[in-house]
Design a protein around this motif. Structure first.
Motif, mmCIF file in Angstrom:
data_model
loop_
_atom_site.group_PDB
_atom_site.id
_atom_site.type_symbol
_atom_site.label_atom_id
_atom_site.label_comp_id
_atom_site.label_asym_id
_atom_site.label_seq_id
_atom_site.Cartn_x
_atom_site.Cartn_y
_atom_site.Cartn_z
ATOM 1 N N THR A 22 42.543 29.056 104.053
ATOM 2 C CA THR A 22 42.838 27.645 104.275
ATOM 3 C C THR A 22 42.442 26.825 103.048
ATOM 4 O O THR A 22 41.302 26.886 102.587
ATOM 5 C CB THR A 22 42.085 27.124 105.505
ATOM 6 N N ALA A 23 43.407 26.083 102.515
ATOM 7 C CA ALA A 23 43.181 25.301 101.292
ATOM 8 C C ALA A 23 44.451 24.539 100.954
ATOM 9 O O ALA A 23 45.502 24.771 101.544
ATOM 10 C CB ALA A 23 42.795 26.214 100.127
ATOM 11 N N THR A 24 44.314 23.664 99.972
ATOM 12 C CA THR A 24 45.494 23.072 99.341
ATOM 13 C C THR A 24 45.876 23.980 98.181
ATOM 14 O O THR A 24 45.025 24.292 97.338
ATOM 15 C CB THR A 24 45.202 21.656 98.855
ATOM 16 N N TYR A 25 47.129 24.384 98.159
ATOM 17 C CA TYR A 25 47.615 25.299 97.132
ATOM 18 C C TYR A 25 48.412 24.518 96.089
ATOM 19 O O TYR A 25 49.287 23.714 96.436
ATOM 20 C CB TYR A 25 48.474 26.380 97.762
ATOM 21 N N TYR A 26 48.107 24.787 94.821
ATOM 22 C CA TYR A 26 48.739 24.103 93.699
ATOM 23 C C TYR A 26 49.437 25.111 92.800
ATOM 24 O O TYR A 26 48.876 26.176 92.516
ATOM 25 C CB TYR A 26 47.709 23.367 92.859
ATOM 26 N N CYS A 27 50.621 24.757 92.338
ATOM 27 C CA CYS A 27 51.230 25.590 91.311
ATOM 28 C C CYS A 27 50.962 24.946 89.953
ATOM 29 O O CYS A 27 50.727 23.739 89.851
ATOM 30 C CB CYS A 27 52.719 25.781 91.535
ATOM 31 N N ALA A 28 50.984 25.781 88.943
ATOM 32 C CA ALA A 28 50.679 25.333 87.589
ATOM 33 C C ALA A 28 51.514 26.111 86.590
ATOM 34 O O ALA A 28 51.885 27.264 86.837
ATOM 35 C CB ALA A 28 49.194 25.521 87.296
ATOM 36 N N ARG A 50 44.117 27.315 94.365
ATOM 37 C CA ARG A 50 43.868 26.689 95.659
ATOM 38 C C ARG A 50 42.502 26.010 95.646
ATOM 39 O O ARG A 50 41.621 26.386 94.882
ATOM 40 C CB ARG A 50 43.949 27.701 96.796
ATOM 41 N N GLN A 51 42.377 25.024 96.498
ATOM 42 C CA GLN A 51 41.106 24.303 96.611
ATOM 43 C C GLN A 51 40.841 23.982 98.068
ATOM 44 O O GLN A 51 41.637 23.290 98.707
ATOM 45 C CB GLN A 51 41.128 23.021 95.781
ATOM 46 N N ALA A 52 39.746 24.505 98.569
ATOM 47 C CA ALA A 52 39.317 24.220 99.932
ATOM 48 C C ALA A 52 38.374 23.023 99.915
ATOM 49 O O ALA A 52 37.753 22.734 98.880
ATOM 50 C CB ALA A 52 38.627 25.439 100.524
ATOM 51 N N PRO A 53 38.255 22.321 101.027
ATOM 52 C CA PRO A 53 37.362 21.150 101.078
ATOM 53 C C PRO A 53 35.941 21.512 100.670
ATOM 54 O O PRO A 53 35.376 22.495 101.158
ATOM 55 C CB PRO A 53 37.427 20.733 102.547
ATOM 56 N N LYS A 75 34.940 22.708 97.918
ATOM 57 C CA LYS A 75 34.854 23.822 96.979
ATOM 58 C C LYS A 75 35.639 23.519 95.714
ATOM 59 O O LYS A 75 36.493 22.638 95.688
ATOM 60 C CB LYS A 75 35.380 25.108 97.627
ATOM 61 N N GLU A 76 35.341 24.277 94.668
ATOM 62 C CA GLU A 76 36.058 24.106 93.420
ATOM 63 C C GLU A 76 37.437 24.777 93.507
ATOM 64 O O GLU A 76 37.653 25.697 94.292
ATOM 65 C CB GLU A 76 35.259 24.711 92.267
ATOM 66 N N ARG A 77 38.337 24.294 92.667
ATOM 67 C CA ARG A 77 39.649 24.914 92.591
ATOM 68 C C ARG A 77 39.498 26.331 92.062
ATOM 69 O O ARG A 77 38.760 26.569 91.103
ATOM 70 C CB ARG A 77 40.555 24.093 91.691
ATOM 71 N N GLU A 78 40.208 27.281 92.677
ATOM 72 C CA GLU A 78 40.098 28.664 92.253
ATOM 73 C C GLU A 78 41.454 29.284 91.993
ATOM 74 O O GLU A 78 42.456 28.928 92.615
ATOM 75 C CB GLU A 78 39.344 29.492 93.310
ATOM 76 N N PHE A 79 41.447 30.231 91.083
ATOM 77 C CA PHE A 79 42.654 30.970 90.729
ATOM 78 C C PHE A 79 43.077 31.865 91.881
ATOM 79 O O PHE A 79 42.232 32.501 92.531
ATOM 80 C CB PHE A 79 42.363 31.814 89.486
#
Length: 121
Positions: A91-97, A38-41, A43-47
């Protein structure tokens, strides 16, 4: 062509729940690790969480342990993230990988476009 498509994001009140899905296409990923970041505005993307391919071992960030559950359906080539007791800081954008093995860094081979999760207080 490999494609990962996330869904299930939205707006929820604190304490609520959401279930994210990520459908993979283009190849079979049953032997691959699947993860959520996930990545919040600002902030860095986090696991957030990951699940291995062979033994379905699961891994979580400390911040979500006990509240989030990752699972997968290898027949559907889909990974899920059940999120309970959501907090505004989720709250963040969540990404799958998807990648060859579980790692907590962003070195996965394939990524989705992201789905927005907003938790109101």
């Amino acid at each position: 062509q490999v494609q990962l498509v996330e869904s299930g994001g939205g707006l929820v009140q604190a304490g609520g729940s959401l279930r994210l899905s990520c459908a993979a296409s283009g190849r079979t990923f049953s032997r691959y690790a699947m993860a959520w970041f996930r990545q919040a505005p600002g902030k860095e993307r986090e696991f957030v969480a990951a699940i291995s391919g062979a033994f379905l071992s699961t891994y979580y960030a400390d911040s979500v342990k006990g509240r989030f559950t990752i699972s997968r359906d290898n027949v559907k080539n889909t990974v899920y993230l059940q999120m309970n007791n959501l907090k505004p800081e989720d709250t963040a954008t969540y990404y799958c990988a998807v990648g060859i093995k579980v790692v907590r860094e962003s070195s996965y081979d394939y990524w989705g476009q992201g789905t927005q999760v907003t938790v109101s207080s």
